[in-house]
Design an enzyme around this catalytic site. Structure first.
Site, PDB file in Angstrom:
ATOM      1  N   SER A 119       0.833  -1.195   0.000  1.00 54.11           N
ATOM      2  CA  SER A 119       0.000   0.000   0.000  1.00 54.11           C
ATOM      3  C   SER A 119       0.878   1.259   0.000  1.00 54.11           C
ATOM      4  O   SER A 119       1.665   1.444  -0.929  1.00 54.11           O
ATOM      5  CB  SER A 119      -0.967  -0.060   1.197  1.00 54.11           C
ATOM      6  OG  SER A 119      -2.008   0.872   1.063  1.00 54.11           O
ATOM      7  N   ASP A 187      -9.452  -4.436  -5.649  1.00 49.91           N
ATOM      8  CA  ASP A 187      -8.758  -3.599  -4.657  1.00 49.91           C
ATOM      9  C   ASP A 187      -8.790  -2.145  -5.125  1.00 49.91           C
ATOM     10  O   ASP A 187      -8.178  -1.798  -6.140  1.00 49.91           O
ATOM     11  CB  ASP A 187      -7.310  -4.076  -4.507  1.00 49.91           C
ATOM     12  CG  ASP A 187      -6.515  -3.262  -3.494  1.00 49.91           C
ATOM     13  OD1 ASP A 187      -7.014  -2.220  -3.007  1.00 49.91           O
ATOM     14  OD2 ASP A 187      -5.379  -3.675  -3.189  1.00 49.91           O
ATOM     15  N   HIS A 200      -8.021  -5.404  -0.444  1.00 52.98           N
ATOM     16  CA  HIS A 200      -6.765  -4.746  -0.078  1.00 52.98           C
ATOM     17  C   HIS A 200      -6.134  -5.367   1.163  1.00 52.98           C
ATOM     18  O   HIS A 200      -4.962  -5.127   1.444  1.00 52.98           O
ATOM     19  CB  HIS A 200      -7.001  -3.250   0.143  1.00 52.98           C
ATOM     20  CG  HIS A 200      -5.740  -2.449   0.224  1.00 52.98           C
ATOM     21  ND1 HIS A 200      -4.858  -2.324  -0.835  1.00 52.98           N
ATOM     22  CD2 HIS A 200      -5.197  -1.730   1.243  1.00 52.98           C
ATOM     23  CE1 HIS A 200      -3.839  -1.574  -0.477  1.00 52.98           C
ATOM     24  NE2 HIS A 200      -4.010  -1.198   0.786  1.00 52.98           N
TER      25      HIS A 200
END
Length: 218
Positions: A119, A187, A200
């Site tokens: 991320s 995601d 995610h």
């Protein structure tokens, strides 16, 4: 970062904390062993708990360590805020990761590196290898890059939920053949139009596959 983007990331982080609270396990301790064969540097996701990151970093490091035995493997937790409220969060991670690789490479001439980012942490790795995350969710401009003479010592890169993919970018150039970039279907952080926040949070399921990829490169 726009207000809708910030709300999205806040929602992901909140769900992540809830999931983490249900699945906490003993995390592998980050090793300080000098001059191991392989050093795994991990940039965790936004607000991610755990030693290297409970959702991704800890399970990926453990899988890599197991897969590479009997070679010695150490880990490094990139020192940066991983915080939505810190405008320069990615830049601080970018600087720290590059400084770590430079100092380790100088101290341990035979050591090779694996870079992992999840991320916001994927943005940190992107910048550090010269792929700008500016314009991506919690991205930012490049402030440091791994020197070209150290590029051969970066054995593998594994990225998870990489925000630059949602704006049409990917890892190209020098490191492309050594990179595996995971983006779960739906995601919203890495897939434009994605609507599945839980996607995610699913990347720990890819730890074994990531370790296999790393092993093929080292």
């Amino acid at each position: 970062m726009s207000a809708p983007q910030k709300r999205l990331l806040s929602a992901v982080a909140a769900v992540g904390f809830a999931v983490a609270g249900l699945t906490v396990a003993a995390a592998p301790a980050a090793s300080a062993a000098p001059c191991t064969d392989i050093d795994v540097a991990v940039a965790r996701g936004t607000g991610e708990p755990g030693t290297l990151g409970l959702i991704v970093g800890d399970p990926v490091f453990q899988a890599v360590q197991n897969r590479l035995r009997p070679r010695s493997v150490s880990s490094y937790r990139v020192d940066y805020p991983a915080d939505l409220g810190e405008p320069a969060s990615v830049q601080r991670g970018n600087t720290d990761l590059v400084n770590h690789v430079r100092s380790q490479a100088a101290a341990c001439p035979a050591q090779r590196f694996v870079l992992a980012g999840y991320s916001q942490g994927a943005n940190v790795v992107d910048n550090s290898i010269g792929i700008s995350s500016d314009g991506a969710i919690v991205g930012g401009p490049i402030v440091a890059t791994i020197p070209a003479d150290l590029a051969p010592r970066i054995a593998a890169i594994v990225l998870f939920g990489n925000p630059i993919r949602a704006i049409g970018r990917s890892v190209t150039g020098t490191y492309a053949g050594r990179t595996k970039d995971y983006c779960a279907d739906g995601d919203p952080i890495c897939q434009a139009g994605g609507l599945n926040i839980l996607a995610h949070l699913s990347y720990g399921n890819q730890a074994g596959d990531a370790a296999t990829f790393v092993a093929s490169k080292v």
